[in-house]
Design a protein around this motif. Sequence first.
Motif, PDB file in Angstrom:
ATOM      1  N   ALA A  61       0.763  -1.063   0.027  1.00 35.44           N
ATOM      2  CA  ALA A  61       0.024   0.000   0.253  1.00 35.44           C
ATOM      3  C   ALA A  61       0.919   1.341  -0.042  1.00 35.44           C
ATOM      4  CB  ALA A  61      -0.848   0.010   1.151  1.00 35.44           C
ATOM      5  N   ASP A  65      -1.887   6.450  -1.442  1.00 37.57           N
ATOM      6  CA  ASP A  65      -2.815   5.741  -2.267  1.00 37.57           C
ATOM      7  C   ASP A  65      -4.206   5.484  -1.386  1.00 37.57           C
ATOM      8  OD1 ASP A  65      -4.636   3.904  -3.570  1.00 37.57           O
ATOM      9  OD2 ASP A  65      -3.065   2.800  -4.645  1.00 37.57           O
ATOM     10  N   ALA A  68      -5.761   2.005  -1.322  1.00 35.02           N
ATOM     11  CA  ALA A  68      -4.915   0.975  -0.910  1.00 35.02           C
ATOM     12  C   ALA A  68      -4.678   1.080   0.639  1.00 35.02           C
ATOM     13  CB  ALA A  68      -3.749   0.781  -1.579  1.00 35.02           C
ATOM     14  N   ARG A  71      -7.994  -0.186   2.238  1.00 37.19           N
ATOM     15  CA  ARG A  71      -7.928  -1.694   2.227  1.00 37.19           C
ATOM     16  C   ARG A  71      -7.110  -2.202   3.501  1.00 37.19           C
ATOM     17  NH1 ARG A  71      -7.712  -0.995  -3.489  1.00 37.19           N
ATOM     18  NH2 ARG A  71      -5.468  -1.370  -3.447  1.00 37.19           N
ATOM     19  N   CYS A  72      -5.936  -1.612   3.599  1.00 36.95           N
ATOM     20  CA  CYS A  72      -5.002  -2.087   4.571  1.00 36.95           C
ATOM     21  C   CYS A  72      -5.773  -2.132   5.982  1.00 36.95           C
ATOM     22  CB  CYS A  72      -3.660  -1.208   4.456  1.00 36.95           C
ATOM     23  SG  CYS A  72      -2.659  -1.427   5.578  1.00 36.95           S
TER      24      CYS A  72
END
Length: 260
Positions: A61, A65, A68, A71-72
């Motif tokens: 990630a 971003d 990203a 999502r992390c």
Amino acid sequence: MTALDLTGRTAIVTGASRGIGLAIAQAIAAAGGNVVLTARTQEAADAAAAQVTGNAIGVGAHATDEAAARRCVELTVEHFGSVDILVNNAGTNPAYGPVVSQDHGRFAKTFDVNVWAPILWTSLVTEAWMGEHGGAVVNNASIGGLVLDPNIGMYNGAKAALIHLTKQMALELSPAIRVNAIAPGVVRTKLAEALWKDKEDAVATSIALNRIGEPGDIADAVAFLVSDAARWITGEILVIDGGQRLGDAPLFRSGASISV
């Protein structure tokens, strides 16, 4: 005294593929915490996680971003059940030379990674977990944010902004979330190579403790700041520089004399 016991807590460390970030992840894991290490690529993140003894996973990630990063954070909560600690460690310095010689591209990259990314990641962990359950955030600033240096003014300006925003967020997110920053001096990392490579002895001699820093020196301080031992500390900037800011050490050491 309160032991630096992080058992049951989960940390995200951005920019953790090497250097200070990796050392921080290792220190948190050694204190019993679960760690998620981020890097620009999944391969680099996995390789870093493999160097951590304990519960650690890598997530690809890039710091800026947003998709990203989100999502992390979501993966961290799903995998470990919480995100109690965030270390905004990712940093960059593509802008070398006088401030007025920089272009917008270098300015944007410097401030996106060093200033915007910590805001982004802090907002995401606040939304996902810390806002309700509490937590601790540490931003990796620099002593450059406290002084003036030639040729790295853009980087130092970004770190000065991060120091200010650390204090701002400490108030905005209180009392549930503690937000502090560290301000390392010259440390043996790839990012700081230009400050010490090929002149380490001279740099070390000028520092009160007579050496440049190692990533572990910074990591141990971060482990303290995110632990209950620092439970009444927020909005502070912890300088970790071996006494570098005190002045040119040889002028003050025993036996030194100055002609007037």
